[in-house]
Enzyme design. Structure first.
Site, PDB file in Angstrom:
ATOM      1  N   CYS A  12       0.866  -1.161   0.000  1.00  0.00           N
ATOM      2  CA  CYS A  12       0.000   0.000   0.000  1.00  0.00           C
ATOM      3  C   CYS A  12       0.894   1.199   0.000  1.00  0.00           C
ATOM      4  O   CYS A  12       2.068   1.106   0.320  1.00  0.00           O
ATOM      5  CB  CYS A  12      -0.937   0.067   1.202  1.00  0.00           C
ATOM      6  SG  CYS A  12      -0.423   1.187   2.497  1.00  0.00           S
ATOM      7  N   LYS A 596       4.751  -4.899  -8.374  1.00  0.00           N
ATOM      8  CA  LYS A 596       6.208  -4.852  -8.460  1.00  0.00           C
ATOM      9  C   LYS A 596       6.893  -5.322  -7.183  1.00  0.00           C
ATOM     10  O   LYS A 596       7.767  -6.159  -7.212  1.00  0.00           O
ATOM     11  CB  LYS A 596       6.667  -3.447  -8.807  1.00  0.00           C
ATOM     12  CG  LYS A 596       8.138  -3.428  -9.142  1.00  0.00           C
ATOM     13  CD  LYS A 596       8.484  -2.358 -10.117  1.00  0.00           C
ATOM     14  CE  LYS A 596       9.911  -2.478 -10.599  1.00  0.00           C
ATOM     15  NZ  LYS A 596      10.106  -3.589 -11.528  1.00  0.00           N
TER      16      LYS A 596
END
Ligand code: GLU
Length: 601
Positions: A12, A596
């Protein structure tokens, strides 16, 4: 074996802004740069006229218009969520309001004791409006506020009661931001010329706008207002002086520089990332080389593409330095934990330095007092902090989710390291310099792209794509497989040439395509045999090599390199994946379903 339960780090992005520009616009920009961390919903809170206004939405940070309906403001806090507790809904998106709307809070992590805390708060009469663990933090702060008039103290008291790795940030109606870290990264960026302040999950998100950054450590709290920013220790309350580090200009380069996609730009940066290694001081390499020589065994560990790089680094150590080195995949290293000893050395290549699987291995190795070395691209990462030898790739940001230049950087570093261990550093530098130069020429040549586009056109028509390699090229074709899968969403299969006849040969028939990478090395004749074996069954061979070899139906010529030929072979494979993805109309920079930095276990 001790089990570590607190080593989970969650994705996040948190992005706070205090400055003269319109906060919501700056936050949208910042959150977009944090998108690589994965997302499923987002939210922004801004403070204006002693009031907080919040917008939240499910999906990627694309609907900028919605954010821009927020009142003009000079302080705000944004969040991109990667849900762990509670569905992906607008209501569950962060930031979460306090009952009286005096503050709104965003979290990165999991409150592992949220059930117990929730139960206690229920008994105290508090109610909950979302399904998240995050809301427990909000209510807990409210409860602590009943005992003190200081919000800061209430935040500290509440934060101390949370178990698990959590980083939180909240904004008040007056535009004050309070953030505390225990786990996921938190960085403060400052522009001394205009006094703008950023509080974010990474440096990348604000790099172009600041001249200094401060990495917040675990157990520290930041309090920021328009006029000042301060840091303190959460346990003791002692103030901590903030030493700002210079932000590397390389970390500001986050545009596509005229390329259609980040992936293409980053592939073109391959020669530069190799050149960057050549400039690094020899001393650190020598120090690590000494430690490697003393080690009983070296474990190179990584996940995904970095796991393949780890295997190649181990290969270089075995082959060029005669070191007992093995490559491990982060998520599958558990059975080794019991065998780590103080005489072992762990090498961890990682783009982000936050990969949860690998961090867990490192933590176990540390318990066993093994020596830790890492090669990371993101400054201030957890992995660097846990390392005895913390190397930086200095490759600049890699934005495309598919890793290209970082893989090249990792294996080139492994080669240089192995040669340093073998006291042949000067020779390695020469080879890498030539490689960087030749790779640059190869990438610049229009024929390179013309040919690879044509080959990509042939490959995309296939249902399955096979790759084949051996020895120094085995991990390279495995990495080609990963890129092909990520780029095309099609099935690709890397075959170890030596193992071909044991199973994969059954699949060889007319219409099958096998992509090989071949060097004129000690396994050359084995590779030639394998190529003939697949051809004899009717398969077509596409060969990546310096010289056209007999039996290659299509030859992809690359510059001739000696010991670094395998590194050279990565480039056409990356370009093939790119051109295939493009032909298929896939989302090149963000392939479906993957993020990623996989910071979740
Ligand atoms: N545990 C929180 C949630 O599920 C935060 C997750 C995150 O780090 O994005 O909402």
């Amino acid at each position: 074996m001790r089990t570590i339960t607190n080593l989970k780090i969650y994705m996040c992005g948190i992005f706070g802004y205090i400055g003269d520009s319109n906060a919501s616009e700056m936050i949208v920009r910042g959150l977009k740069r944090l998108e690589y961390r994965g997302y499923d919903s987002w939210g922004i809170a801004v403070a204006a006229k002693h009031t907080l206004t919040v917008v939240k939405q499910v999906g990627p940070i694309g609907d900028v218009e919605k954010a821009l309906t927020l009142p003009s403001s000079h302080a705000g806090l944004g969040h991109t969520r990667w849900a762990t507790h509670g569905r992906v809904t607008q209501r569950n998106a962060h930031p979460h309001f306090s009952t009286d709307k005096s503050f709104a809070l965003a979290q990165n992590g999991i409150v592992e004791n949220y059930k117990e805390l929730q139960k206690q708060l229920f008994q105290l009469g508090y109610t909950f409006h979302t399904e998240t663990d995050t809301e427990v933090i909000v209510r807990l702060i409210e409860y602590e506020q009943t005992k003190t008039t200081s919000l800061l103290d209430a935040v500290k008291q509440a934060f101390k009661q949370l178990s698990g790795r959590n980083t939180i940030a909240l904004i008040t109606t007056e535009g004050e931001i309070i953030a505390a870290r225990n786990g996921s990264p938190l960085v403060v960026g400052r522009n001394t010329k205009n006094g703008t302040l950023y509080i974010s999950s990474d440096t990348l998100s604000f790099a172009p706008y600041v001249d200094g950054m401060y990495m917040v450590d675990n157990g520290q709290l930041i309090r920021a207002t328009k006029s000042e920013v301060s840091c303190q220790d959460i346990q003791t309350g002692k103030s901590i002086s903030m030493h700002y580090e210079h932000v590397s200009t390389r970390h500001s380069e986050v545009d596509k520089a005229g390329y259609e996609h980040y992936m293409l730009k980053e592939i073109h940066e391959n020669p530069q990332v190799i050149a960057a290694l050549l400039k690094q001081p020899a001393k650190e390499y020598e120090r690590l080389a000494q430690a490697i020589k003393r080690a009983r065994r070296v474990y190179a560990v990584g996940s995904g593409t970095a796991g393949i790089a780890a295997a190649q680094i181990a290969f270089y150590l075995r082959e060029y330095a005669h070191i007992d080195a093995v490559g491990l995949v982060g998520a599958d290293a558990k059975e080794y934990y019991d065998y780590f000893t103080p005489d072992d050395l762990i090498i961890a290549p990682s783009q982000s330095g936050e990969t949860a699987d690998v961090l867990e291995v490192i933590e176990h190795a540390r318990i066993k007092k093994a020596v830790i070395a890492s090669f990371v691209n993101m400054p201030g990462s957890m992995m660097s902090r846990l390392s005895d030898f913390a190397f930086m790739a200095q490759a600049g940001p890699e934005i495309c989710v598919m890793s290209t230049k970082i893989f090249v950087s990792q294996i080139a570093w492994g080669y240089l390291l192995a040669k340093t261990v073998a006291n042949k550093r000067t020779d390695a530098l020469k080879q890498l310099e030539k490689l960087s130069h030749d790779m640059g020429d190869y990438l610049q040549k229009p024929e390179t792209h013309k040919q690879l586009k044509e080959v990509a056109r042939i490959l995309v028509k296939k249902h399955d794509i096979f790759l084949m390699g051996k020895y120094q090229n085995l991990q390279i074709v495995r990495e080609g497989m990963v890129k092909f899968i990520e780029g095309t969403y099609k099935h690709a299969h890397a075959i170890a040439a030596g193992d071909l006849k044991h199973y994969a040969i059954t699949l060889m028939e007319k219409g099958v395509i096998v992509v090989t990478a071949l060097s004129r090395d000690s396994v050359y004749s084995d590779m030639m045999n394998a190529m003939h074996e697949v051809k004899a069954r009717g398969a077509t061979v596409i060969g990546i090599s310096a010289d056209k070899e007999e039996g290659m139906d299509i030859h992809i010529p690359v510059p001739k390199e000696a010991e670094t030929s395998a590194i050279m072979h990565v480039v056409p494979l990356q370009l093939l994946a790119y051109y295939m993805a493009k032909k298929l109309g896939n989302n090149i920079d963000r392939p479906r379903n993957i993020a990623k930095s996989v910071t979740v276990k």
